[in-house]
Design a protein around this motif. Structure first.
Motif, PDB file in Angstrom:
ATOM      1  N   ASP A  56       0.832  -1.210   0.000  1.00  0.00           N
ATOM      2  CA  ASP A  56       0.000   0.000   0.000  1.00  0.00           C
ATOM      3  C   ASP A  56       0.867   1.262   0.000  1.00  0.00           C
ATOM      4  O   ASP A  56       0.627   2.195  -0.784  1.00  0.00           O
ATOM      5  N   LEU A  57       1.860   1.290   0.875  1.00  0.00           N
ATOM      6  CA  LEU A  57       2.742   2.455   0.959  1.00  0.00           C
ATOM      7  C   LEU A  57       3.589   2.611  -0.302  1.00  0.00           C
ATOM      8  O   LEU A  57       3.987   3.728  -0.660  1.00  0.00           O
ATOM      9  N   GLY A  58       3.851   1.507  -0.972  1.00  0.00           N
ATOM     10  CA  GLY A  58       4.652   1.535  -2.191  1.00  0.00           C
ATOM     11  C   GLY A  58       3.827   1.760  -3.443  1.00  0.00           C
ATOM     12  O   GLY A  58       4.302   1.466  -4.552  1.00  0.00           O
ATOM     13  N   SER A  59       2.600   2.249  -3.261  1.00  0.00           N
ATOM     14  CA  SER A  59       1.706   2.528  -4.395  1.00  0.00           C
ATOM     15  C   SER A  59       1.461   1.282  -5.245  1.00  0.00           C
ATOM     16  O   SER A  59       1.433   1.337  -6.477  1.00  0.00           O
ATOM     17  N   GLY A  60       1.314   0.157  -4.539  1.00  0.00           N
ATOM     18  CA  GLY A  60       0.918  -1.059  -5.234  1.00  0.00           C
ATOM     19  C   GLY A  60       2.008  -2.072  -5.474  1.00  0.00           C
ATOM     20  O   GLY A  60       1.753  -3.117  -6.083  1.00  0.00           O
ATOM     21  N   ARG A  61       3.230  -1.787  -5.003  1.00  0.00           N
ATOM     22  CA  ARG A  61       4.290  -2.761  -5.265  1.00  0.00           C
ATOM     23  C   ARG A  61       5.443  -2.614  -4.279  1.00  0.00           C
ATOM     24  O   ARG A  61       5.639  -1.583  -3.670  1.00  0.00           O
ATOM     25  N   VAL A  62       6.214  -3.692  -4.178  1.00  0.00           N
ATOM     26  CA  VAL A  62       7.520  -3.689  -3.527  1.00  0.00           C
ATOM     27  C   VAL A  62       8.482  -4.303  -4.528  1.00  0.00           C
ATOM     28  O   VAL A  62       8.258  -5.420  -5.007  1.00  0.00           O
ATOM     29  N   ASP A  63       9.538  -3.575  -4.877  1.00  0.00           N
ATOM     30  CA  ASP A  63      10.493  -4.038  -5.877  1.00  0.00           C
ATOM     31  C   ASP A  63      11.692  -4.753  -5.264  1.00  0.00           C
ATOM     32  O   ASP A  63      12.309  -5.607  -5.895  1.00  0.00           O
ATOM     33  N   ILE A  64      12.033  -4.346  -4.037  1.00  0.00           N
ATOM     34  CA  ILE A  64      13.213  -4.880  -3.347  1.00  0.00           C
ATOM     35  C   ILE A  64      12.800  -5.293  -1.939  1.00  0.00           C
ATOM     36  O   ILE A  64      12.178  -4.510  -1.213  1.00  0.00           O
ATOM     37  N   LEU A  65      13.136  -6.497  -1.552  1.00  0.00           N
ATOM     38  CA  LEU A  65      12.898  -6.966  -0.185  1.00  0.00           C
ATOM     39  C   LEU A  65      14.233  -7.337   0.440  1.00  0.00           C
ATOM     40  O   LEU A  65      14.964  -8.164  -0.113  1.00  0.00           O
ATOM     41  N   VAL A  66      14.548  -6.720   1.559  1.00  0.00           N
ATOM     42  CA  VAL A  66      15.757  -7.062   2.303  1.00  0.00           C
ATOM     43  C   VAL A  66      15.339  -7.707   3.614  1.00  0.00           C
ATOM     44  O   VAL A  66      14.802  -7.040   4.507  1.00  0.00           O
ATOM     45  N   ASN A  67      15.547  -9.007   3.719  1.00  0.00           N
ATOM     46  CA  ASN A  67      15.223  -9.747   4.942  1.00  0.00           C
ATOM     47  C   ASN A  67      16.413  -9.662   5.885  1.00  0.00           C
ATOM     48  O   ASN A  67      17.304 -10.516   5.881  1.00  0.00           O
ATOM     49  N   ASN A  68      16.422  -8.616   6.698  1.00  0.00           N
ATOM     50  CA  ASN A  68      17.543  -8.366   7.597  1.00  0.00           C
ATOM     51  C   ASN A  68      17.230  -8.667   9.056  1.00  0.00           C
ATOM     52  O   ASN A  68      18.124  -9.030   9.810  1.00  0.00           O
ATOM     53  N   ALA A  69      15.979  -8.528   9.459  1.00  0.00           N
ATOM     54  CA  ALA A  69      15.627  -8.702  10.869  1.00  0.00           C
ATOM     55  C   ALA A  69      16.040 -10.076  11.377  1.00  0.00           C
ATOM     56  O   ALA A  69      15.865 -11.087  10.690  1.00  0.00           O
ATOM     57  N   GLY A  70      16.590 -10.110  12.565  1.00  0.00           N
ATOM     58  CA  GLY A  70      16.981 -11.385  13.145  1.00  0.00           C
ATOM     59  C   GLY A  70      17.485 -11.210  14.561  1.00  0.00           C
ATOM     60  O   GLY A  70      17.782 -10.094  14.992  1.00  0.00           O
ATOM     61  N   ILE A  71      17.547 -12.295  15.279  1.00  0.00           N
ATOM     62  CA  ILE A  71      18.137 -12.286  16.617  1.00  0.00           C
ATOM     63  C   ILE A  71      19.247 -13.319  16.649  1.00  0.00           C
ATOM     64  O   ILE A  71      19.221 -14.299  15.900  1.00  0.00           O
ATOM     65  N   TYR A  72      20.213 -13.089  17.515  1.00  0.00           N
ATOM     66  CA  TYR A  72      21.422 -13.924  17.487  1.00  0.00           C
ATOM     67  C   TYR A  72      21.880 -14.302  18.882  1.00  0.00           C
ATOM     68  O   TYR A  72      22.931 -13.878  19.352  1.00  0.00           O
TER      69      TYR A  72
END
Length: 250
Positions: free
Chosen positions: A81-97
């Motif tokens: 919605d915020l991207g006006s209908g699309r997401v072109d790049i997804l960076v899966n960075n969240a994590g715990i260690y």
């Protein structure tokens, strides 16, 4: 030759309120992307967004608790919605260690690590990759760790979760690559972030085993992520790029 320029792209970065995620969000915005900063802490998130906007970039904060599958899928829909209908790049960075002996890990901790490090990327890709494939373009970058590549005492839980992410990276490259979606990973070494602020001795010990001989700065990992997200990496599919100071090379 492909370009590093990301003007006109919409990028969702998870765990973007600090550390590698915040550095990545800043760099992607600097290169022209509209960055969606995802995280749990709204005050830190808004701070990252304000800094990006202050430099003339485009960014929005999206609150999300990635430990719950429903929340992950809601994040994906909100990002579209915020991207006006699309997401072109997804960076899966969240994590715990979490580090420590296997026998000391509580069942709840095991579930939380796998929920955030493995299930959240899985659900985000399930939500966002099909639309990228329909459009015939997209880039997904997963953030892994050097301890996914070798056995390390006290890191069985964390390392195994990221090893799963590296296999998912290759499987998703095979699944979505033929339809124009590039899926790659960055295998990061010890990095100085807010999350590792109290681990100076551990970081130094890990870094001493690599040719670089020092921990990374978040911006150095962000450069590798931004490269894989850009058209400069147009022929790179299913790669796990070590940004680890050479640790896995020796």
């Amino acid at each position: 030759m492909g370009s590093l320029d990301l003007t006109g792209r919409v990028a969702l970065v998870t765990g973007a309120t600090s550390g590698i995620g915040a550095a990545t969000a800043a760099l992607l915005a600097q290169r022209g992307a509209h960055v969606l900063v995802a995280g749990r802490d709204s005050s830190r998130g808004e701070s990252v967004v304000a800094a990006i906007r202050g430099r003339g970039g485009k960014a929005d904060f999206v609150a999300a608790d990635l430990r719950e599958a429903q929340s992950v899928r809601q994040l994906a829909r909100r990002a579209v919605d915020l991207g006006s209908g699309r997401v072109d790049i997804l960076v899966n960075n969240a994590g715990i260690y979490p580090f420590g002996p296997t026998e000391k890990a509580a069942e709840g901790e095991v579930d939380t690590v796998y929920a955030l490090n493995v299930k959240a990327p899985f659900h985000l890709v399930a939500e966002l990759a099909p639309a990228m494939a329909e459009r015939g373009s997209g880039a997904i970058v997963n953030v892994s760790t050097v301890v996914a590549a070798y056995g390390a005492a006290g890191m069985a839980l964390y390392g195994s979760s990221k090893a799963a992410v590296e296999l998912l990276t290759k499987a998703w490259a095979a699944e979505y690559g033929p339809r124009g979606v590039r899926v790659n990973a960055v295998r990061s070494g010890p990095t100085r972030t807010e999350g590792t602020a109290g681990m100076d001795e551990e970081l130094a010990a890990l870094a001493a085993q690599a040719p670089a001989g020092r921990p990374a700065e978040p911006e150095e990992i962000a450069e590798a992520i931004a490269y894989l997200a850009s058209d400069a990496a147009s022929f790179v599919h299913g790669a796990v790029l070590p940004a680890d100071g050479g640790r896995t090379a020796v």
